[in-house]
Design a protein around this motif. Structure first.
Motif, mmCIF file in Angstrom:
data_model
loop_
_atom_site.group_PDB
_atom_site.id
_atom_site.type_symbol
_atom_site.label_atom_id
_atom_site.label_comp_id
_atom_site.label_asym_id
_atom_site.label_seq_id
_atom_site.Cartn_x
_atom_site.Cartn_y
_atom_site.Cartn_z
ATOM 1 N N PRO A 52 0.683 -1.054 0.047
ATOM 2 C CA PRO A 52 0.113 0.136 -0.156
ATOM 3 C C PRO A 52 0.745 1.168 0.069
ATOM 4 C CG PRO A 52 -0.054 -1.145 2.093
ATOM 5 C CD PRO A 52 0.659 -1.932 1.216
ATOM 6 N N ALA A 53 2.240 1.054 0.638
ATOM 7 C CA ALA A 53 2.862 2.203 0.572
ATOM 8 C C ALA A 53 3.357 2.781 -0.875
ATOM 9 C CB ALA A 53 4.190 2.104 1.482
ATOM 10 N N THR A 54 3.749 1.509 -1.334
ATOM 11 C CA THR A 54 4.394 1.911 -2.983
ATOM 12 C C THR A 54 3.051 2.430 -3.744
ATOM 13 O OG1 THR A 54 5.782 -0.068 -2.667
ATOM 14 C CG2 THR A 54 5.029 0.520 -4.936
ATOM 15 N N TYR A 55 1.997 1.847 -3.637
ATOM 16 C CA TYR A 55 0.937 2.404 -4.368
ATOM 17 C C TYR A 55 0.339 3.801 -4.057
ATOM 18 C CZ TYR A 55 -3.883 2.962 -6.253
ATOM 19 O OH TYR A 55 -5.129 3.426 -6.867
ATOM 20 N N LEU A 56 0.513 4.327 -2.859
ATOM 21 C CA LEU A 56 0.225 5.617 -2.603
ATOM 22 C C LEU A 56 1.333 6.691 -2.910
ATOM 23 C CD1 LEU A 56 -1.525 4.965 1.087
ATOM 24 C CD2 LEU A 56 -2.576 5.537 -1.180
ATOM 25 N N VAL A 111 9.959 -1.566 8.162
ATOM 26 C CA VAL A 111 11.001 -1.530 7.068
ATOM 27 C C VAL A 111 10.053 -1.644 5.585
ATOM 28 C CG1 VAL A 111 12.601 -3.006 5.754
ATOM 29 C CG2 VAL A 111 12.869 -2.401 8.355
ATOM 30 N N GLY A 112 9.287 -2.321 5.476
ATOM 31 C CA GLY A 112 8.598 -2.550 4.167
ATOM 32 C C GLY A 112 7.942 -1.440 3.870
ATOM 33 N N ALA A 113 7.470 -0.646 4.773
ATOM 34 C CA ALA A 113 6.594 0.573 4.679
ATOM 35 C C ALA A 113 7.554 1.868 4.034
ATOM 36 C CB ALA A 113 5.822 1.152 5.795
ATOM 37 N N ALA A 114 8.704 1.604 4.832
ATOM 38 C CA ALA A 114 9.812 2.822 4.144
ATOM 39 C C ALA A 114 10.218 2.536 2.957
ATOM 40 C CB ALA A 114 10.915 2.774 5.314
ATOM 41 N N ILE A 115 10.245 1.145 2.775
ATOM 42 C CA ILE A 115 10.878 0.890 1.337
ATOM 43 C C ILE A 115 9.800 1.021 0.324
ATOM 44 C CG2 ILE A 115 11.863 -1.158 0.037
ATOM 45 C CD1 ILE A 115 13.363 -2.119 2.382
ATOM 46 N N GLY A 116 8.532 0.688 0.479
ATOM 47 C CA GLY A 116 7.505 0.872 -0.273
ATOM 48 C C GLY A 116 7.405 2.442 -0.653
ATOM 49 N N LEU A 143 7.967 6.490 -4.698
ATOM 50 C CA LEU A 143 8.494 7.883 -5.247
ATOM 51 C C LEU A 143 9.437 7.906 -6.453
ATOM 52 C CD1 LEU A 143 8.967 9.447 -1.767
ATOM 53 C CD2 LEU A 143 7.203 10.209 -3.221
ATOM 54 N N THR A 144 10.367 6.837 -6.470
ATOM 55 C CA THR A 144 11.226 6.714 -7.352
ATOM 56 C C THR A 144 11.028 5.853 -8.683
ATOM 57 O OG1 THR A 144 12.124 4.885 -6.232
ATOM 58 C CG2 THR A 144 13.134 7.113 -5.713
ATOM 59 N N GLY A 145 9.880 5.049 -8.716
ATOM 60 C CA GLY A 145 9.749 4.135 -9.610
ATOM 61 C C GLY A 145 10.378 2.909 -9.839
ATOM 62 N N THR A 146 11.211 2.466 -8.576
ATOM 63 C CA THR A 146 11.954 1.335 -8.521
ATOM 64 C C THR A 146 11.039 0.283 -7.720
ATOM 65 O OG1 THR A 146 12.830 1.936 -6.497
ATOM 66 C CG2 THR A 146 13.986 2.639 -8.351
ATOM 67 N N GLY A 147 11.734 -1.109 -7.911
ATOM 68 C CA GLY A 147 10.984 -2.184 -6.976
ATOM 69 C C GLY A 147 11.358 -2.222 -5.461
ATOM 70 N N GLY A 148 12.429 -1.545 -5.303
ATOM 71 C CA GLY A 148 12.789 -1.434 -3.865
ATOM 72 C C GLY A 148 14.021 -2.488 -3.518
ATOM 73 N N ALA A 149 14.269 -3.389 -4.136
ATOM 74 C CA ALA A 149 15.526 -4.388 -4.123
ATOM 75 C C ALA A 149 16.777 -3.715 -3.559
ATOM 76 C CB ALA A 149 15.658 -5.326 -5.071
ATOM 77 N N ILE A 150 16.959 -2.464 -4.263
ATOM 78 C CA ILE A 150 18.213 -1.682 -4.018
ATOM 79 C C ILE A 150 18.305 -1.243 -2.458
ATOM 80 C CG2 ILE A 150 18.736 -0.964 -6.535
ATOM 81 C CD1 ILE A 150 17.445 1.689 -5.520
ATOM 82 N N PHE A 151 17.047 -1.241 -1.833
ATOM 83 C CA PHE A 151 16.963 -1.008 -0.526
ATOM 84 C C PHE A 151 16.976 -2.317 0.488
ATOM 85 C CE2 PHE A 151 15.014 2.546 -2.813
ATOM 86 C CZ PHE A 151 15.749 3.250 -2.608
ATOM 87 N N LEU A 152 16.020 -3.246 -0.034
ATOM 88 C CA LEU A 152 15.931 -4.558 0.720
ATOM 89 C C LEU A 152 17.106 -5.496 0.760
ATOM 90 C CD1 LEU A 152 13.846 -6.293 2.279
ATOM 91 C CD2 LEU A 152 13.173 -7.135 0.193
ATOM 92 N N MET A 204 3.161 0.241 -10.357
ATOM 93 C CA MET A 204 2.611 0.464 -11.870
ATOM 94 C C MET A 204 1.148 0.919 -11.857
ATOM 95 S SD MET A 204 3.778 0.417 -15.174
ATOM 96 C CE MET A 204 2.795 0.320 -16.744
ATOM 97 N N ALA A 205 0.119 0.293 -11.098
ATOM 98 C CA ALA A 205 -1.192 0.680 -11.035
ATOM 99 C C ALA A 205 -1.228 2.141 -10.442
ATOM 100 C CB ALA A 205 -1.829 -0.098 -9.878
#
Length: 252
Positions: A86-90, A143-148, A153-162, A193-194
């Motif tokens: 949800p954090a990624t979507y918002l 951690v998941g919320a922060a990475i999401g 914000l950046t259009g990345t999947g988050g693996a560079i942080f996780l 993407m959504a």
């Protein structure tokens, strides 16, 4: 500036190389795709949805391959994804100035890359390190919320942080960290993407060509990550990925 056709083919070649390198460590390559598109002057409103579309394909290929090899620790995924999705979507729907963010995150990624490179150079064996620690929900949810949020914000999947976090916290050995990261990336990319599509709805006409390029790179890179690169090589590859992502943020 290259012509549109030449730029599209040049990006296809760059995307292939990026997908190969990133997918070998369980990433889908969004930060690299964004760097290449920025370098060649792609319209900003097309960059995030394009990066996420490429991420979905490469992440799906990597997820299938890592899963078949038994390297996706599915039981450790929910505490990260439940907050990140949800954090990624918002965040993907929220236009936010990113200058300060880019400097801070770029510096953090550079530090993480140097630490990983140092640990790889000190590692003489080829086996994975100590047994992983248990993932606690009280830590994993924020951690998941922060990475999401950062992902959206950046259009990345988050693996560079996780991925570096999983290794530093000893929540997963290197190959399982790659498998967990690629699953995390795929879920985040779907939600990102959504959100971005609702906000922009813009995709370039060369996208099919680029999807074909990253599909080939994703198949090659994930094969290398699962079967060929030793843990020490994976750490070195990951440190290189993080340096590329850091350079993209700091020099953009």
């Amino acid at each position: 500036m290259a012509s549109p056709d030449h730029a599209a083919w040049l990006l296809a070649g760059l995307f292939f190389l990026i997908a190969t390198l990133y997918s070998s460590v369980g990433h889908a390559g969004a930060s690299g795709y964004l760097a290449a598109m920025a370098l060649l002057g792609l319209a900003p409103e097309q960059m995030r949805p394009t990066a996420l579309a490429l991420n979905l394909l490469v992440g799906g290929i990597g997820l299938l391959r890592f899963h078949r090899a038994g390297l996706v620790p599915w039981r450790r995924l929910p505490p990260f994804v439940l907050a990140s999705a949800p954090a990624t979507y918002l965040a993907a729907r929220t236009p936010v100035p990113q200058e300060t963010y880019a400097l801070v995150v770029g510096a953090l990624l550079l530090v993480a890359a140097l630490l990983l490179l140092r640990s790889a150079l000190r590692q003489h064996g080829t086996g994975d390190e100590r047994p992983p620690r248990q993932v606690r929900w009280t830590y994993a949810l924020p951690v998941g919320a922060a990475i999401g949020t950062l992902s959206g914000l950046t259009g990345t999947g988050g693996a560079i942080f996780l991925t570096p976090l999983l290794l530093f916290a000893r929540w997963a050995p290197i190959r399982e960290a790659a498998g967990l990261s690629v699953a995390f990336v795929w879920v985040n990319s779907v939600l990102g993407m959504a959100g971005v599509w609702q906000a922009t709805g813009a995709l370039p006409t060369a996208l099919p060509l680029w999807l074909a390029a990253v599909a080939l790179g994703g198949m090659l890179g994930s094969w290398l990550g699962v079967h060929r690169l030793p843990p020490r090589g994976l750490r070195i590859a990951l440190s290189l990925v993080l340096m590329i992502a850091s350079g993209k943020l700091l020099l953009a």
